[in-house]
Write a protein that holds these residues in place. Structure first.
Motif, PDB file in Angstrom:
ATOM      1  N   ASN A 145       0.824  -1.210   0.000  1.00 41.72           N
ATOM      2  CA  ASN A 145       0.000   0.000   0.000  1.00 41.72           C
ATOM      3  C   ASN A 145       0.856   1.257   0.000  1.00 41.72           C
ATOM      4  OD1 ASN A 145      -2.691  -0.996  -0.011  1.00 41.72           O
ATOM      5  ND2 ASN A 145      -2.452  -1.600   2.130  1.00 41.72           N
ATOM      6  N   THR A 146       2.054   1.176   0.631  1.00 34.82           N
ATOM      7  CA  THR A 146       2.909   2.362   0.747  1.00 34.82           C
ATOM      8  C   THR A 146       4.311   2.053   0.225  1.00 34.82           C
ATOM      9  OG1 THR A 146       3.481   1.835   3.063  1.00 34.82           O
ATOM     10  CG2 THR A 146       1.555   3.226   2.704  1.00 34.82           C
ATOM     11  N   ASN A 147       5.313   2.118   1.101  1.00 37.01           N
ATOM     12  CA  ASN A 147       6.718   2.065   0.680  1.00 37.01           C
ATOM     13  C   ASN A 147       7.210   0.653   0.384  1.00 37.01           C
ATOM     14  OD1 ASN A 147       6.955   4.875   1.141  1.00 37.01           O
ATOM     15  ND2 ASN A 147       7.288   4.491   3.325  1.00 37.01           N
ATOM     16  N   MET A 148       8.250   0.598  -0.491  1.00 40.10           N
ATOM     17  CA  MET A 148       8.971  -0.643  -0.757  1.00 40.10           C
ATOM     18  C   MET A 148      10.449  -0.292  -0.832  1.00 40.10           C
ATOM     19  SD  MET A 148       6.512  -2.237  -3.733  1.00 40.10           S
ATOM     20  CE  MET A 148       7.154  -3.888  -3.601  1.00 40.10           C
ATOM     21  N   VAL A 149      11.268  -0.991  -0.046  1.00 43.07           N
ATOM     22  CA  VAL A 149      12.711  -0.732  -0.018  1.00 43.07           C
ATOM     23  C   VAL A 149      13.449  -2.039  -0.284  1.00 43.07           C
ATOM     24  CG1 VAL A 149      14.672   0.065   1.343  1.00 43.07           C
ATOM     25  CG2 VAL A 149      12.434   1.179   1.608  1.00 43.07           C
ATOM     26  N   SER A 166       0.826   3.811  -3.604  1.00 49.79           N
ATOM     27  CA  SER A 166       1.277   5.142  -3.192  1.00 49.79           C
ATOM     28  C   SER A 166       1.561   6.046  -4.389  1.00 49.79           C
ATOM     29  CB  SER A 166       2.531   5.031  -2.333  1.00 49.79           C
ATOM     30  OG  SER A 166       3.006   6.312  -1.979  1.00 49.79           O
ATOM     31  N   LEU A 167       1.295   7.337  -4.205  1.00 47.27           N
ATOM     32  CA  LEU A 167       1.618   8.368  -5.199  1.00 47.27           C
ATOM     33  C   LEU A 167       2.845   9.191  -4.795  1.00 47.27           C
ATOM     34  CD1 LEU A 167      -2.012   9.690  -5.787  1.00 47.27           C
ATOM     35  CD2 LEU A 167      -0.673   8.363  -7.418  1.00 47.27           C
ATOM     36  N   LYS A 168       3.394   8.910  -3.619  1.00 50.56           N
ATOM     37  CA  LYS A 168       4.451   9.757  -3.068  1.00 50.56           C
ATOM     38  C   LYS A 168       5.800   9.512  -3.750  1.00 50.56           C
ATOM     39  CE  LYS A 168       2.377  10.141   1.536  1.00 50.56           C
ATOM     40  NZ  LYS A 168       2.567   9.908   2.987  1.00 50.56           N
ATOM     41  N   ASN A 169       6.626  10.548  -3.755  1.00 49.58           N
ATOM     42  CA  ASN A 169       7.984  10.434  -4.283  1.00 49.58           C
ATOM     43  C   ASN A 169       8.797   9.443  -3.449  1.00 49.58           C
ATOM     44  OD1 ASN A 169       7.240  12.390  -6.102  1.00 49.58           O
ATOM     45  ND2 ASN A 169       8.342  14.057  -5.067  1.00 49.58           N
ATOM     46  N   ASP A 170       9.709   8.745  -4.127  1.00 50.33           N
ATOM     47  CA  ASP A 170      10.619   7.798  -3.467  1.00 50.33           C
ATOM     48  C   ASP A 170       9.875   6.666  -2.750  1.00 50.33           C
ATOM     49  OD1 ASP A 170      12.771   9.415  -4.291  1.00 50.33           O
ATOM     50  OD2 ASP A 170      12.645  10.621  -2.460  1.00 50.33           O
ATOM     51  N   THR A 171       8.688   6.340  -3.226  1.00 50.94           N
ATOM     52  CA  THR A 171       7.937   5.236  -2.621  1.00 50.94           C
ATOM     53  C   THR A 171       8.671   3.909  -2.784  1.00 50.94           C
ATOM     54  OG1 THR A 171       5.756   6.241  -2.807  1.00 50.94           O
ATOM     55  CG2 THR A 171       5.837   3.849  -2.845  1.00 50.94           C
ATOM     56  N   ILE A 172       9.221   3.680  -3.984  1.00 51.19           N
ATOM     57  CA  ILE A 172       9.933   2.433  -4.263  1.00 51.19           C
ATOM     58  C   ILE A 172      11.417   2.759  -4.372  1.00 51.19           C
ATOM     59  CG2 ILE A 172      10.166   0.468  -5.819  1.00 51.19           C
ATOM     60  CD1 ILE A 172       7.293   0.986  -6.701  1.00 51.19           C
ATOM     61  N   ASN A 399       1.349  -3.622   3.825  1.00 52.12           N
ATOM     62  CA  ASN A 399       1.231  -2.165   3.872  1.00 52.12           C
ATOM     63  C   ASN A 399       2.572  -1.482   3.580  1.00 52.12           C
ATOM     64  OD1 ASN A 399      -0.353   0.271   4.521  1.00 52.12           O
ATOM     65  ND2 ASN A 399       1.104   0.467   6.210  1.00 52.12           N
ATOM     66  N   ASP A 400       3.667  -2.101   4.036  1.00 51.41           N
ATOM     67  CA  ASP A 400       5.007  -1.522   3.915  1.00 51.41           C
ATOM     68  C   ASP A 400       5.980  -2.684   3.786  1.00 51.41           C
ATOM     69  OD1 ASP A 400       7.462  -0.204   4.313  1.00 51.41           O
ATOM     70  OD2 ASP A 400       6.557   1.270   5.629  1.00 51.41           O
ATOM     71  N   PHE A 401       6.977  -2.570   2.897  1.00 47.52           N
ATOM     72  CA  PHE A 401       7.843  -3.719   2.620  1.00 47.52           C
ATOM     73  C   PHE A 401       9.308  -3.310   2.654  1.00 47.52           C
ATOM     74  CE2 PHE A 401      10.234  -6.423  -0.306  1.00 47.52           C
ATOM     75  CZ  PHE A 401       9.932  -7.683   0.197  1.00 47.52           C
ATOM     76  N   ASN A 402      10.131  -4.173   3.285  1.00 48.39           N
ATOM     77  CA  ASN A 402      11.576  -3.954   3.314  1.00 48.39           C
ATOM     78  C   ASN A 402      12.282  -5.295   3.136  1.00 48.39           C
ATOM     79  OD1 ASN A 402      14.325  -3.824   4.836  1.00 48.39           O
ATOM     80  ND2 ASN A 402      13.788  -1.688   4.463  1.00 48.39           N
ATOM     81  N   MET A 403      13.256  -5.322   2.211  1.00 48.19           N
ATOM     82  CA  MET A 403      13.970  -6.558   1.911  1.00 48.19           C
ATOM     83  C   MET A 403      15.468  -6.322   1.962  1.00 48.19           C
ATOM     84  SD  MET A 403      13.451  -8.920  -1.485  1.00 48.19           S
ATOM     85  CE  MET A 403      14.368 -10.435  -1.769  1.00 48.19           C
ATOM     86  N   SER A 404      16.174  -7.192   2.667  1.00 47.97           N
ATOM     87  CA  SER A 404      17.623  -7.049   2.783  1.00 47.97           C
ATOM     88  C   SER A 404      18.239  -8.395   3.123  1.00 47.97           C
ATOM     89  CB  SER A 404      17.984  -6.021   3.868  1.00 47.97           C
ATOM     90  OG  SER A 404      17.557  -6.473   5.142  1.00 47.97           O
ATOM     91  N   GLY A 405      19.566  -8.486   3.030  1.00 41.62           N
ATOM     92  CA  GLY A 405      20.293  -9.633   3.569  1.00 41.62           C
ATOM     93  C   GLY A 405      20.103 -10.938   2.871  1.00 41.62           C
ATOM     94  N   GLY A 406      19.943 -10.933   1.544  1.00 42.76           N
ATOM     95  CA  GLY A 406      19.975 -12.199   0.820  1.00 42.76           C
ATOM     96  C   GLY A 406      18.659 -12.943   0.738  1.00 42.76           C
ATOM     97  N   GLY A 407      17.558 -12.325   1.104  1.00 46.82           N
ATOM     98  CA  GLY A 407      16.263 -12.983   0.956  1.00 46.82           C
ATOM     99  C   GLY A 407      15.880 -13.129  -0.507  1.00 46.82           C
ATOM    100  N   SER A 408      14.880 -13.950  -0.803  1.00 47.89           N
ATOM    101  CA  SER A 408      14.426 -14.128  -2.183  1.00 47.89           C
ATOM    102  C   SER A 408      12.929 -14.402  -2.214  1.00 47.89           C
ATOM    103  CB  SER A 408      15.184 -15.271  -2.868  1.00 47.89           C
ATOM    104  OG  SER A 408      14.863 -16.515  -2.261  1.00 47.89           O
TER     105      SER A 408
END
Length: 438
Positions: A145-149, A166-172, A399-408
């Motif tokens: 729904n919002t951010n993805m990093v 999301s319509l916001k800048n830097d959402t993805i 709603n909000d997503f963050n991925m790091s550290g070798g996940g797939s």
């Protein structure tokens, strides 16, 4: 001699009078009995005529499928039913009335046969329900729904498309690179040059698809079952190393430890359990058969070991309505789906789930070499963090997503079972239920 003849005559007259009285009484009794028998027969026939009228009206009400017709029926109660078209004997069904008392419809039917009449009342329940809709537009591996990093080049570990509301800048945001093979779905009105933040050194042009904003509301968490037979406490030990449950029940506690097992036998029928305290600190819950198994937990303490690990029955569901975070850790393996009303969820240290995770909570964390196989994570209120080698085969809605550290993550629509995920709808429907006689 004359006196004897006179006495005989008097005696004969007395006997004749007695017999006449007896005959009259007998005839009167027989007539009365016959009338009572006829009246009783008429009342029985009138009763069943009345029942026939009530059941005919009930069948007519149950056959209504149009919602406006149902609404008009309820608005126009009480009312007399036109019985002229009913296939019953003339004048035997006198009248049928339909009236409403709160959420109850009463069908009052009167039958008459001869001088006998009977009235019966049949009661129907009338409820208004929301129609749940099944999610159908699961066309992305991740939709937020919002951010993805995406940190540390994890975007290269994604197979499938992604999307946002999301319509916001830097959402993805791609911190270390960009995967040009990904199609990014963004809402109409968004500026793709601003909504996507990628390293300035990367000159690849993103594949963009504009979509209407999507509505992913909370799913309909079910009411917990009531009126289950209370069977107290199950606790495994050396002389109760593999207890078996084969019927729906309520338990104050289920305690499995020391690597013992608890078996749920669903070979012959569905098994529905409600558990106040659920504590599998080290053990195994085995499922036999392929009928539905549903476990409703009030207080989740632990689940460590395995749950339905040796059976391919995916009709297994765990429901949890508590607030305490549910942790599935230490290589615990679950073959089934998990439903959380409001609790956060943490899958780590090699745990695995073959099934859906449906959550109304605020946070989901997947890390530490864990694996979600052939599942949908549906958590429209949650921030989902995938890190440290966590692997997902299916799809994510969050709603909000963050991925790091070798996940797939790999998008596998053929394995995603979204039928069980229903959410509220503005569409209402009236449901009439089979009646009973008062």
């Amino acid at each position: 001699m004359k006196n004897r003849k006179g006495s005989t005559l008097i005696l004969t007259l007395m006997v004749f009078v007695f017999l006449s009285i007896l005959a009259t009484a007998t005839v009167s009794f027989m007539v009365s009995e016959n009338n009572q028998s006829i009246a009783h027969k008429d009342k029985i026939e009138a009763y069943y005529i009345a029942r026939s009228g009530a059941e005919a009206v009930e069948a007519a009400i149950l056959s209504i499928t149009d919602e406006k017709e149902k609404e008009n029926l309820l608005k126009n109660l009480p009312k007399n039913v036109d019985i002229s078209g009913m296939d019953l004997k003339s004048n035997e069904l006198l009248e049928v009335k339909v009236k409403q008392e709160d959420n109850i419809i009463v069908i009052e039917s009167k039958g008459i046969v001869g001088k006998g009449s009977e009235i019966v009342e049949k009661v129907m329940e009338s409820t208004t329900e929301s129609e749940g809709d099944v999610i159908s537009n699961i066309d992305s591996v991740i939709f937020s729904n919002t951010n993805m990093v995406f940190e540390s080049n994890t975007q290269n570990n994604i197979t499938g498309n992604i999307g946002t509301n999301s319509l916001k800048n830097d959402t993805i945001k791609f911190t270390s690179g960009f995967n040009k093979n990904i199609t990014i779905k963004i809402p109409f009105g968004a500026d793709s040059s601003k909504i996507i933040n990628k390293p300035s050194t990367n000159k690849d042009i993103p594949n963009i698809e504009y979509i209407e904003k999507r509505n992913y509301p909370l799913y309909n968490f079910p009411q917990y079952p009531i009126d289950l037979l209370n069977k107290g406490i199950i606790k495994t030990n050396w002389d109760n190393s593999n207890p078996i449950i084969n019927s729906s029940s309520y338990y104050d506690s289920i305690i499995v430890d020391q690597d013992y097992s608890l078996t749920i036998d669903a070979n012959k029928s569905d098994v529905i359990l409600r558990v106040k305290d659920f504590n599998v600190s080290q053990g195994h819950l085995k499922i036999l058969g392929h009928k539905d198994v549903k476990i409703f937990i009030e207080n989740f303490i632990s689940l460590k070991g395995s749950f339905n690990n040796e059976n391919n029955n995916k009709n297994v569901e765990i429901y949890y309505n508590g607030d305490k975070e549910m942790n599935i850790m230490n290589e615990t393996k679950i073959n089934g789906s998990i439903y959380l009303k409001s609790a956060d969820f943490n899958l780590g240290n090699g745990g695995s789930i073959n099934g859906n995770i449906i959550s109304g909570g605020k946070k989901i964390s997947i890390s530490g070499g864990t694996y979600i196989q052939d599942g949908l994570i549906y958590a429209p209120n949650a921030k989902l963090t995938l890190t440290a080698g966590g692997k997902i085969n299916g799809a994510i809605i969050c709603n909000d997503f963050n991925m790091s550290g070798g996940g797939s993550i790999t998008y596998s629509p053929q394995y995603i079972d979204s039928v069980s995920v229903k959410f509220p709808s503005t569409n209402k429907k009236t449901v009439f239920k089979n009646s009973y006689y008062k």
